[in-house]
Motif scaffolding. Structure first.
Motif, PDB file in Angstrom:
ATOM      1  N   ARG A  67       0.829  -1.204   0.000  1.00 19.96           N
ATOM      2  CA  ARG A  67       0.000   0.000   0.000  1.00 19.96           C
ATOM      3  C   ARG A  67       0.864   1.255   0.000  1.00 19.96           C
ATOM      4  NH1 ARG A  67      -4.456  -1.565   4.621  1.00 19.96           N
ATOM      5  NH2 ARG A  67      -5.125  -3.544   3.705  1.00 19.96           N
ATOM      6  N   PRO A  68       0.321   2.362  -0.533  1.00 22.71           N
ATOM      7  CA  PRO A  68       1.093   3.612  -0.546  1.00 22.71           C
ATOM      8  C   PRO A  68       1.358   4.123   0.867  1.00 22.71           C
ATOM      9  CG  PRO A  68      -0.885   3.788  -1.916  1.00 22.71           C
ATOM     10  CD  PRO A  68      -0.995   2.512  -1.152  1.00 22.71           C
ATOM     11  N   ARG A  69       2.378   4.956   0.974  1.00 22.87           N
ATOM     12  CA  ARG A  69       2.640   5.668   2.227  1.00 22.87           C
ATOM     13  C   ARG A  69       1.960   7.026   2.117  1.00 22.87           C
ATOM     14  NH1 ARG A  69       7.546   7.024   3.989  1.00 22.87           N
ATOM     15  NH2 ARG A  69       6.809   6.708   6.116  1.00 22.87           N
ATOM     16  N   THR A  83      -2.670  -0.281  -6.417  1.00 20.89           N
ATOM     17  CA  THR A  83      -2.832  -0.362  -4.979  1.00 20.89           C
ATOM     18  C   THR A  83      -4.176  -0.944  -4.582  1.00 20.89           C
ATOM     19  OG1 THR A  83      -2.647   0.895  -2.931  1.00 20.89           O
ATOM     20  CG2 THR A  83      -3.593   2.053  -4.780  1.00 20.89           C
ATOM     21  N   PRO A  84      -4.269  -1.871  -3.654  1.00 17.57           N
ATOM     22  CA  PRO A  84      -3.082  -2.512  -3.100  1.00 17.57           C
ATOM     23  C   PRO A  84      -2.558  -3.598  -4.025  1.00 17.57           C
ATOM     24  CG  PRO A  84      -5.034  -3.400  -2.033  1.00 17.57           C
ATOM     25  CD  PRO A  84      -5.498  -2.324  -2.996  1.00 17.57           C
ATOM     26  N   GLY A  85      -1.254  -3.648  -4.138  1.00 17.96           N
ATOM     27  CA  GLY A  85      -0.621  -4.747  -4.867  1.00 17.96           C
ATOM     28  C   GLY A  85      -0.677  -5.990  -4.001  1.00 17.96           C
ATOM     29  N   ILE A 102       5.442  -1.120  -7.886  1.00 14.38           N
ATOM     30  CA  ILE A 102       5.163  -0.263  -9.042  1.00 14.38           C
ATOM     31  C   ILE A 102       4.770   1.117  -8.527  1.00 14.38           C
ATOM     32  CG2 ILE A 102       3.821   0.065 -11.144  1.00 14.38           C
ATOM     33  CD1 ILE A 102       3.221  -2.977 -11.020  1.00 14.38           C
ATOM     34  N   MET A 103       5.687   2.073  -8.685  1.00 16.18           N
ATOM     35  CA  MET A 103       5.457   3.427  -8.189  1.00 16.18           C
ATOM     36  C   MET A 103       5.152   4.366  -9.348  1.00 16.18           C
ATOM     37  SD  MET A 103       8.305   3.707  -5.190  1.00 16.18           S
ATOM     38  CE  MET A 103       7.395   5.028  -4.369  1.00 16.18           C
ATOM     39  N   ILE A 104       4.365   5.409  -9.070  1.00 18.51           N
ATOM     40  CA  ILE A 104       4.035   6.415 -10.075  1.00 18.51           C
ATOM     41  C   ILE A 104       4.106   7.791  -9.426  1.00 18.51           C
ATOM     42  CG2 ILE A 104       1.528   6.248  -9.689  1.00 18.51           C
ATOM     43  CD1 ILE A 104       1.250   6.764 -12.789  1.00 18.51           C
ATOM     44  N   ASN A 105       4.550   8.746 -10.224  1.00 17.88           N
ATOM     45  CA  ASN A 105       4.652  10.135  -9.783  1.00 17.88           C
ATOM     46  C   ASN A 105       3.485  10.911 -10.376  1.00 17.88           C
ATOM     47  OD1 ASN A 105       5.286  12.790  -9.244  1.00 17.88           O
ATOM     48  ND2 ASN A 105       7.373  12.675 -10.046  1.00 17.88           N
ATOM     49  N   LEU A 106       2.521  11.286  -9.551  1.00 16.21           N
ATOM     50  CA  LEU A 106       1.354  12.032 -10.014  1.00 16.21           C
ATOM     51  C   LEU A 106       1.528  13.538  -9.861  1.00 16.21           C
ATOM     52  CD1 LEU A 106      -1.481   9.739  -8.586  1.00 16.21           C
ATOM     53  CD2 LEU A 106      -0.521   9.776 -10.905  1.00 16.21           C
ATOM     54  N   GLU A 128      15.106   4.208   0.968  1.00 14.28           N
ATOM     55  CA  GLU A 128      13.935   5.043   1.237  1.00 14.28           C
ATOM     56  C   GLU A 128      12.710   4.165   1.466  1.00 14.28           C
ATOM     57  OE1 GLU A 128      11.681   8.933  -0.562  1.00 14.28           O
ATOM     58  OE2 GLU A 128      13.617   8.320  -1.340  1.00 14.28           O
ATOM     59  N   ARG A 129      11.890   4.560   2.432  1.00 13.59           N
ATOM     60  CA  ARG A 129      10.641   3.844   2.702  1.00 13.59           C
ATOM     61  C   ARG A 129       9.651   4.219   1.601  1.00 13.59           C
ATOM     62  NH1 ARG A 129       8.980   5.709   8.289  1.00 13.59           N
ATOM     63  NH2 ARG A 129       9.811   7.629   7.447  1.00 13.59           N
ATOM     64  N   ILE A 130       9.293   3.246   0.764  1.00 17.92           N
ATOM     65  CA  ILE A 130       8.504   3.535  -0.436  1.00 17.92           C
ATOM     66  C   ILE A 130       7.054   3.081  -0.347  1.00 17.92           C
ATOM     67  CG2 ILE A 130      10.471   3.665  -1.989  1.00 17.92           C
ATOM     68  CD1 ILE A 130       9.862   0.742  -2.810  1.00 17.92           C
TER      69      ILE A 130
END
Length: 144
Positions: free
Chosen positions: A61-63, A77-79, A92-96, A107-109
């Motif tokens: 889940r996202p932080r 999310t959630p993966g 799998i991260m994305i920059n919105l 880094e805590r991702i």
């Protein structure tokens, strides 16, 4: 509950930040920093491998801090990590946001929640019982 884990990263094992936390922080395992451009998505390695017992899953889940401060979230999310998966956990991260974001090693991702799930057996029917809600979907109550 004890869960088998292989940690090929040089970071500590995932842990709960507080006594009542539901999720454990997961860290990026990188050889060099990763730049996540606006609207870009990337698979970030963790160096973690787990063996969950049958009937359990790990949800990634996202932080909330990354989301509100930087617009960084997880794309799916959630993966879900299934009990029979033995590969490396990738996030799998994305920059919105409108600004590039740098992901550094360690880094805590995201956060990981271990939970149970149910298996179902479908019972085919021609109709379903009626309820007060019925087929009402998104916004059907008219309440804000």
């Amino acid at each position: 509950m004890k869960i088998k884990i292989v940690n090929k990263s040089h970071h500590p094992l995932p842990q709960y930040a507080t006594a009542l936390s539901a999720g454990m922080d997961i860290r990026a395992n990188l050889t060099e920093a990763v730049v996540l451009k606006p609207m870009e998505r990337k698979l970030i390695p963790t160096g973690l491998y787990i063996a969950l017992p049958e009937g359990y899953e790990a949800q990634m889940r996202p932080r909330s801090g990354l989301a509100i401060k930087h617009g960084i979230t997880l794309l799916n999310t959630p993966g879900t990590i299934d009990a029979d998966y033995r590969g490396e956990i990738g996030i799998i991260m994305i920059n919105l946001s409108a600004e590039p974001f740098i992901i550094n090693d360690g880094e805590r991702i995201c956060q990981m929640v271990i939970t149970t799930h149910s298996k179902v057996e479908w019972q085919a029917e021609e109709t379903l019982d009626t309820t007060e809600r019925g087929a009402g979907g998104f916004g059907h109550t008219g309440k804000n």
